[in-house]
Every structure is written in C-alpha cells, then in structure tokens.
Enzyme design. Structure first.
Site, PDB file in Angstrom:
ATOM      1  N   THR A   1      78.518  65.985  49.222  1.00 31.01           N
ATOM      2  CA  THR A   1      78.220  64.611  48.824  1.00 31.01           C
ATOM      3  C   THR A   1      77.080  64.042  49.650  1.00 31.01           C
ATOM      4  O   THR A   1      76.210  63.322  49.140  1.00 31.01           O
ATOM      5  CB  THR A   1      79.490  63.739  49.004  1.00 31.01           C
ATOM      6  OG1 THR A   1      80.513  64.254  48.164  1.00 31.01           O
ATOM      7  CG2 THR A   1      79.208  62.288  48.652  1.00 31.01           C
TER       8      THR A   1
ATOM      9  N   HIS B   1      73.893  65.198  48.231  1.00 33.24           N
ATOM     10  CA  HIS B   1      73.513  64.384  47.064  1.00 33.24           C
ATOM     11  C   HIS B   1      72.835  63.088  47.519  1.00 33.24           C
ATOM     12  O   HIS B   1      71.817  62.673  46.962  1.00 33.24           O
ATOM     13  CB  HIS B   1      74.751  64.023  46.223  1.00 33.24           C
ATOM     14  CG  HIS B   1      75.326  65.177  45.462  1.00 33.24           C
ATOM     15  ND1 HIS B   1      74.661  65.815  44.450  1.00 33.24           N
ATOM     16  CD2 HIS B   1      76.524  65.813  45.575  1.00 33.24           C
ATOM     17  CE1 HIS B   1      75.427  66.782  43.956  1.00 33.24           C
ATOM     18  NE2 HIS B   1      76.556  66.808  44.626  1.00 33.24           N
TER      19      HIS B   1
END
Lengths: 350, 350, 350, 350
Positions: free
Chosen positions: A46, A49
């Site tokens: 994450t 990202h």
C-alpha cells in the site's frame, strides 16, 4: 519523560510520485490515544501505491500525509482515558481503526467496520520518530520479542488470519503467490501443522525463502502443467485449501481448478478490476467456498500470532531481506519496486 | 496368495485373569470384509482391563475372545463387495464398528454409532497373525510409513481428535495426564502449533517423553500450587484449552480451575463413577464448555493424522518404549501394569 | 407381496427432444437395494433439460433412460444385505449416489462424492411405477406426512441445506429467484426465524406463493433501484445473507452489492458459463464469503427438514401448483416450460 | 431538555432483608455514558436475592445501592465522547459492563470480561426514574417495539444466546425449567424452528404459558418415567439439545440421561454448590458437550433477538404476567417470591 517538540517523518507532501523527508511536530495523543516512539517500521505494498501515486492513491490519499502503518515501538505517553497501556510498553499496531458503534463493530467484526479508517492512509502514519494512535489499535508485545518480528506483525497477521480462518492442521494446501503475504502464509501453514504445503511462486529469488518458511513442493505459476501436477501430488483429490494471495486472474483460475471438492478457497489477493470465474465448476458443483479476508481479527488473530511467535513455531525472519535507515527511504522503495523482486520485507529504522 | 489354515493368537479363553497363546483357524472374510496379515500390534489400556478381568471386563467380554484392536498390516484377501481396498494395501484399523443406519451413522457420527461395536472387544481382535475386519473400519496407510507409527494410530487418533476438536494453533493448553494418551496429546498440540503447552504429569519416567513430544512447561499433578502456577504462566488468564486425559477427580478439579473464561475443557479420560464438579464456577460463569471425546472421527481424524505424520510435524516414536514378540505377551502386560509406569506404548510383533 | 413383471415408465428413448410412455420390466433390487412402489413423483429443472435434449443433456444422458429423481413411495422388497429398511416403509430418496470409499465419502461429504452418480440421470429413475435404489439413498418418512410433501423433499432439501448452511435465525436475508428453489428457500428462512426476508422475484405469478411462504418484502429483479431499496430496508447495512438461487449474472451482481460486510453469499444457482464478479469489492474488502451448495447433506439436511415439516414450521404446499397423471407427462412438461411460468412444483401420479 | 435534580428510586439501604423507596439525585452521565429516563423495568431472580439478602447478596452487594438492571427507556442526555446514541433514542441495556482491555474483551467475549461488573449489582441500577450507563451497554430499539417487550430483553437475551449457541432449527430439544428463562427458551426454540420441543416443568401455573410459547409436549420434572418418556418421544434417540435452565441436580441428571449421543447440553442454570455428574456415560461415551452460558453475546445476541422480535417470530408477552407501579415494589416482590409461582415476569413502572 521529556519529549522533543519536533521529529523527522516521511511525508507524501503533494499529489505526485515520491515522498519527502520533513520535520514536523511530535503528535499529541488525544484522551484515548497512546503516543509511541517508533523503533522499526516496514514498507507495505500500500505504501508503494502511495509512493507511486497511482490511481488508487489519487482517489484515496489527501496530502500532506505522513504515511506508513507497520511498526513496533515503545509507548511514551498516554491519554487520560487509556486503561490498557502505560509508558514503557513495547507495542505494535493494528492498522484498522474501527468506529466502535456500527453493526460490524458490535458483532465481533471491528476489522471490517462499516466506517473503517486505516492508519497511515486515512490518518497520520508511522514513517516517523513518533506516532499517536487510538488505544483500540495498540497491541502489547512480549518484551523478549525481536523488534524485526514485532515490526512486521501487521502483514504477518494477514497471513495468520487468512490461513487459520478455518482449520489447516493436517490438511493439504496450495499457496498462490510469493510476495511477503504468500511467504508468510507458507510459514503460518507450516507452524500450524498443515499436511502437504505446495507453494506456487513467480520470482526465483523467493524460492529459498519459501523453503525456509516450510513449503514441501514449489511450482512456478505459469507452468502449463500446474493444475495436473497439483492433482497428482494430492492423489487426484486436489488441495483442501487454496490460499490466493495475488489477486491475479491466472492464479484464481488455477486455484479454483486445483481445489478439492468441499474445499476452501481463501481470497486475500485484490484483483484491480472485475474477474472471470467459473462459479459452477469451481465452487457450486464442488460444494466449495470462497472466504474473503481483509485485515486481521481484533484481536483473535494477534493472540494466535503471539502464541506462534513466542513458541518458535513461526519465524518470519527469512522473509525480512533488507534494513535501511528511515532517511534512505528512496533507496528502500527502489529495491521494493524492482522488477525482479530481489527482496522480501524491507525494514526502515528511524 | 496361499493362506495357512491355522494361526497363533492370544485368547481370553475363560472368565479369569490372564490370557493364553492358542492356535485357531485363520478367519474368513465376509462379503464386505478385508483379511489382514498383522505386522505389528500394540496394547491398549482396555486390553489390560480384559487381561486383569476387572469388573468392566466381566460385564462386557464374552470368552473365548481373541482380543487386541491396535495394529497395522497387509491386506491379503477381500470380500466380494469390497471396493476400496485390495490385496497388498498397507492398512491400520479404526476399532469402532458402526451399524451404518442409525441416527448417528446418518449424521456424520459413525464413531459414536447408537449400536456401536468395538473390534477386539465385541468381535475377534488383532492379537493374532491375521484379522478379518469390515471394510468400513480399514484405513490405507502411505507405504512409506514406519510400521510402529502405523500400528499405534488408533490411540494416537484419540489424541488427534481430542486436540483438534476445536482450533488449538497459537492457544495456551494444559494436558492433564502422562499416559500414552496424554503424551500423544502433547505431540499433537505441538505439531499443530499450540502456544504454551503445559503438561501435568504423574510419573517421572514420562518427563523426558513429554519434553521430546514438545511440552514447554511440566508440573506434577499433586503440586498444591498447581493451579496458581498455571495462572501465573498464563498472565492470570488461565489456559484456553484443558485436555483432560485421566478421568481423575483431582485432575478434573484442577483443570476446571485453571481454565480461562470462554475456554474449552476436553473430556477424554473416563472416571470410573460419578464425579463432583463445580459447574457454576467451572463452566457456567466462565462461559466455558466441556467436549466429550470418544473414538476418532471416521475419517476426518485419520486424514488429519496422516497429514501430520507424513509431513513429519508429529512423531509418536518417543512414546513407544518397548517391543516384544507376540508370544511374550505376559511379559509385556507385566511391564505395562507395573506401578511405577516405566513404559509408554508397548508393541507386540506376531 | 406378489409384484407384477412389467410396469409403465417415462423413457428418454432416443437422443432427441421429448420422451415416451413405455412398458418395461419392474427392476430387481440388488443385495444393497430397496425396491419402491412410486406413489408420487415431481419434475425437476434437470428433467426439463433432459426432456428438451439441450447441450448439457446431450453430453451427459445415455438413452434409453427412465428419468426422474424426485418421489415418495412404499418399500415393497429389499436386498439381502439391507438392514435399515423393510417392506411397508414410506420413503423418499436422496438422488446423490455416493461411492462410499473416496476422500469426500470418508469425510462426511457423501453428497459431493468424488465419483458421484445421480439417480435418474446416471441410473434408472422414478418416472415409473417402481424404482430400485441403493439403501444409502433411501430416507424413511413419518407415515403421517402428506405424500405431496414427502414427494418434493429432494428439491426442498436443497433449500434446507442452502439456507441452514450457516445460522439464519434473526438475520436479514435476500432470496434471489422465484422458481421452486427460491420459494422453498423463503419458506425455510421463515421457518427458521430469519429476521427480515426480502424476496427478489421475476415472475408475477409467484408473488402470492412468496407471501404464503413467508417473505416480508418483495422486489422485482430488474428494478434499477433494487440495491438501493435493499440497503434502505436494512438501515444501510445490507443483508447478512444472500441466497442466490438463479445462476443469473445480474442476480449475482446485485447480490454481491447488497451483501453486508462480513455477510454470507450462498451460491446455489448454476450459471451456464463463466461469470464476471467484482471479487475485491464484493467479497475481499467486505470480509464476505461465498458458499457453494450442491445437493443435500446426507443426512443432516434430511433430519432437519423432517423436524421442520413435522412441527409444521415449514409447509411447502403453496409451491405445489399442479398435479397430473403420469401418463399426461407431456402436458406437465409444457406447463413447466411455459414462458410466463404460471406454475410452481408439478407432481405426477403413476 | 430540563432534567429534575431529584428522582425516586428503590434502594437496598442497609444490609438486611427488604428495600426502601427513597429520593436521590438524578445521576450525571460521565463522558462515555448515556442518561436514560426509565419507562419500564422488570424484576430478575438476582433482584430477589438482593431483596432477600441471602448469603450470595451479603457477599457481593455493598449498600446503599439502587438495584435493578432490566429496563427500557429514552435517552435524555449523553456524555461528550458518546458517538452511537443521541437524546430521543429508545433503548434497553446490556447489564454486563466490560473493561474493554482484557483477554476476553479483546477476543469477542466482552460478556464474560475478566473484570466484569454488573449493572445494578456492582453499580447503581434502574429501579428509579433515571439511570446513567456506559454507552457500551446501551442497545437501540426499534421505536415500534412495545415497551414491555423492550423492557425484558436482558433476560430474554439469555434464552436467545443459550438456545442459539449452536443450531437448533429442525432439532429435537428438551427445556428443563419453567421460570421466565425456561419459558423464554421455549419461545426462542419455537421461533427458530426447532423440531420437537419438550418442556419439563415444575409449576402447573406455567403450563398454559408454555403452550403459548410453543412447546409440543409437557412433562413434569419429578415424573419417575421422565427419561423413558422422552426417549420414547424421540424414537429411542434422545433429544439432540438439552436446555438446562434450573441448576437443579435432578434436572441435570435427567438432562444428561435424555441427551442423544453427540448432543448438546446447554448449562444456563446455576447450581448453588458442587453437583454430581456421571461424566463417563453422560458426556464422554456419548461424545456430547456441555456449553456454559452466561449473559448475552455483545451484541450478536441482541441483533438476532431484534430480528426475532421485529419479524413476530418471537413474542415474549405470554411470560409477562404482572405490572405494578414502581412504588408498589413490595407487593411485586411478594408475588414473585410466592411458593406456588403464580407469576411469570413482573414489570414495574416508575
């Protein structure tokens, strides 16, 4: 304890790729918060990202944001209504922040709260010297635990929850995917006494990690004989448990085909869009089931993980391949993003 | 294959203590039976009851009877309606013979069939060169399995069923009793990744066996501080799982006291008469539960056991302490009945 | 009892649409079979596939075949190894014929046997005066049961198994589909005390049936506001249980959207090919699960169904709309195949 | 809203039998509390213990104490950290006050918190015009609910939790005891579609209540043929579920004897001291289990109860036999304590 007024932190400062090392005020804990001095922190997919500023990040993240949500450290201050923690406690953190009053929170499903917030995504995170977090998200570690192991419990907990969602002891299992989630899953399956552990990998670098974590058989994900080989390795029955840790269409297809009648298909990987599945042959006629896994049960998963770690049945250290000072985060993100995936879990030290 | 007409067997020939080595006809398998050449057999506590001719045996056993029900061997002939086995298969046996048509048999509870018969108790047993048994009681082993391990799967299966009746991975557990059932239970709990394994033993001889099977802490059953020590070892919570393998009043009392709120008390040991329990404080206020365990699930237990044995997560060999030729059964029974219990599981070889 | 040598039967005589009324020998029961005089039989969607001779039927059915698998009747003869039934018993039948020795059969999953055969599909069926079937497929009814109710227990059992696969009492539920399976499911949910029962229907004719079976709210499947209306009816939470009885892509999409976080999506309907699903938002992030349902648990489902029927909590009669003499089967199939579905379950009487 | 400074309340003022109607200050809600105007309140057996000042009460209660813990009313004020409730909400209350940070509270077992406090026992209760309670104990009712039904949800919830602890739909059940807990249990079993419901009662007055709640067969607890009659009514199998709501030795003995092999014995009644049980024949050989039930799951039980009440599947009103003004509490306690038990649940209205 005298706390400094300022601290260093890695901040997504503006809506663009990358991040910056900045100096910001040390957060003040609210009445139900604990303030923690971060000892180690690690990088999640994450975070990549967010770093890459991809479309998901653009839709969810509101800069400026100190990100990061995997860490271990010491409690240095507590809010006046905190009752379960005190300064000096060695803690890690659950990243899911529940509202406490919705249907899910009131029926033992805080981890999928109807108004869920995520630490370091929807709130200030742990890529910093200090982090303040709600008491409900704090988890006390045994003081004897290695900080590296303590640090990576949030992602390890995904694997613990996913693998132990139903009984696994003595059962045949195929783990799809060799990222940290996949490798951790092999370790949890092994620690829990799974029967035959088949690991379906993509990157050669992770083959040795997989063996150290306890896999019995390793296949490549794009082997055209993959399903046949798994069927043969299970006397034609198929695997009783598929752990799908990739979200990849091919892995999902293969997984459903190799699943035994009556088996469990555990869906942890997150496809980036709709997928095609053969529901009739893959699930209905088989009398199989798909279990969606998100987060970690608060805190059943953590107690079981503590039992596995403290007894030595689960050792996540083979998955941890790199350690950088927090200030060298750019180098760390570059290693993690490399195409050939010559890494496992990467730790940053403030 | 040419079978002999006669074989040697150990028979409870008359209603009195002891047994005799006799020559009897090799049994003929019925249409749904398999005939097995016994490779190894082992002695159960039940066999000692029969040998001693105690009150239970006097009420249940009808001499003449070839007894014994734990064994492994090779299929040498099959009845004409047998479809799952063939000569050459290496098998062990489930000792519970279900009727197949009662409420329990039709709802996945064959092992506690309403008209249950026991191999070697209600039918001719395995202390012999050959045994005929219903196909429904036969279990095919991996040919690579050591015959000693294959032989003792019936009692090992009790421990597998009892321990895995609910999830154990990562949980704290106290095992009451150090007979073969207790020691096997420690091994299963360890193989399944239990958290802290506390073993409460009686006989010093079994201390080393217990350690080899995987216990973390050993206490003596008559330690007046037993409950306090267990509470301390579990941070005041108590153990999440009690495995009661003795049937002893004191062990049951201690077990209920050390059980955590919300915990599982697994009742496998068989008290010889009514017992006293503090149901209010031991179970109701605690929100705890007592699970009665009898036999092995047919065949969920056996599949899980195979997974544990074949992966090497469970090794029962430290519990096997003696091996005798079948003809020396008297010596074997004497070792097993010795007051100081300088033995574990004892194997007989025809 | 003196049995006739010949009987009438409906036969798929050749590989083409339709079927024929023929005279054939009364079957002889094998050693483990029961022979039953059929009192009533009913038509399944599968029978329509066979009648229509669609692509599925062409790949599976081998004419000549007496088809049909839903019925009730009286035992008139038994094989010599049958122990659970006797002439005079009033029985219905489980249509799944298990092999008895595979992994699934040995782990309480006979209904999804690895070598499963289906009565009236892979063997001679019940559209006839008599049928012989394995004892393992026979189910004894209470003699007080109405023959119509006894007759349709096989399809009703699908709904019982599907609905009670996990607890439903007090929970909100949406049933997708208004064929007999969907309407039965509403009845089972109501009988088991489900909270709010939302029925999503297609055919207006079934609206009254749905109400009689116990639905609280009825929506049309193609209502563009369907998901919004369900969310509103559940205070924004969504339904805890989706019962997907159609296999239709739109119903699956809607069902996954209206499913509450942590909810159960029960997949009984059979899509005719691969489908698209949003696994990420529909299952993974929600922490939901998809349960594939095929057949009925042998015989947990049947015992529960008997409890519901005998107590009067479940009355399937509103779903039974037509009754024809067996010889008028063509008319019956035409009613069942009519586009406007002005029928529910249709019974044939030999 | 302008609140009065004073209110009337029933107080255990001193360590002796009885209680007094007094005037006390209206409580101030703390930061996480809600203040509720009590609309109706009902009397629990625990309140009778307190009123009678028996040995349990003497050891637990610290006068002066406003007691009572069953009620429904309207929120009139909230603390500054309350997020789930607002003035005007119609609520009932969970009486178990969890600490929020212990092992049990962190593993979905708040109702058996390791440091559990009870409303109206360890804190000020609801026999008053107003009560302040922690938000975590508040439960929002549907505004359409009758106040009598809303009021008695705490004890009704015991029956819901106990009965639905495992699946009950379609199963045979025997309920031991005809106090409000027993009668409510009959109603929950009926609403959940239990198969045959056998009610074992003591007091004739409750026979009609039992029938209205849904029992199919009623036996007297001291019938010497009780177990035989239950076995006969269940075709020799025994009941699959025993609900033991009395704590009485005879009821426990009978219950264990009538329990089917593989069955569930639900222990809710609280024996006043140790009891004798035949663990071997009652539980171990049967492969049965004893489930200890205390309180209600927070809030799984309450959501299921709401589903049952709002759908009309469960109507507790036949159990509510009396209603008195709060000031006439002495008369109410006298009715409740009468030897012949000519009462069910008794409501007080402030």
């Amino acid at each position: 304890m005298q706390l400094p007024g300022k601290m260093k932190a890695i901040m997504k400062a503006k809506p663009a790729e990358g991040a910056e090392l900045v100096e910001v005020p040390v957060p003040k804990p609210g009445p139900r918060d604990v303030l923690v001095k971060v000892q180690m922190t690690s990088i999640c997919g994450t975070d990549v990202h967010i770093y890459n500023w991809d479309s998901w990040a653009q839709g969810r993240i509101k800069p400026p944001l100190v990100f990061g949500h995997e860490f271990a450290g010491e409690v240095v201050a507590i809010g006046e209504m905190v009752t379960g923690f005190k300064p000096g406690d060695f803690i890690s953190a659950e990243s899911h922040i529940p509202c406490g009053v919705c249907f899910q929170c009131r029926t033992d499903m805080q981890h999928i709260c109807g108004k869920l917030k995520i630490l370091g995504v929807d709130t200030q995170g742990c890529f910093a010297d200090y982090i303040a977090l709600p008491e409900v998200c704090a988890w006390k570690n045994d003081k004897s635990m290695k900080p590296e192991s303590a640090c990576i419990q949030e992602p390890l907990g995904n694997a613990v929850y996913a693998t132990l969602a139903e009984d696994i002891t003595g059962r045949s299992v195929a783990v799809m995917g060799c990222g940290p989630a996949g490798c951790f899953t092999v370790g949890v399956a092994s620690g829990a006494g799974a029967g035959k552990i088949i690991h379906v990998i993509k990157h050669e670098f992770r083959r040795e990690i997989s063996k150290k974590m306890g896999s019995h058989i390793i296949f490549k994900y794009d082997d055209p004989q993959l399903v046949d080989k798994v069927m043969k390795a299970t006397d034609g029955v198929g695997v009783e448990v598929v752990m799908e840790m990739t979200g990849n269409q091919l892995a999902i297809d293969s997984g459903l085909k190799m699943l035994a009648k009556g088996g469990r298909f555990t869906a942890f990987g997150i496809p980036s869009g709709p997928i095609q599945i053969d529901l009739s042959n893959g699930i209905v006629f088989k009398g199989g089931r798909i279990l969606g896994i998100n987060g970690r049960e608060m805190y059943k998963t953590w107690f079981k993980m503590a039992g596995l770690l403290n007894s030595g049945k689960l050792d996540p250290s083979p998955v941890i391949t790199h350690k950088f000072p927090l200030k060298d985060f750019k180098q760390a993100f570059d290693v993690m993003r490399a195409k050939d995936r010559q890494s496992g879990k990467i730790i940053l030290v403030p």
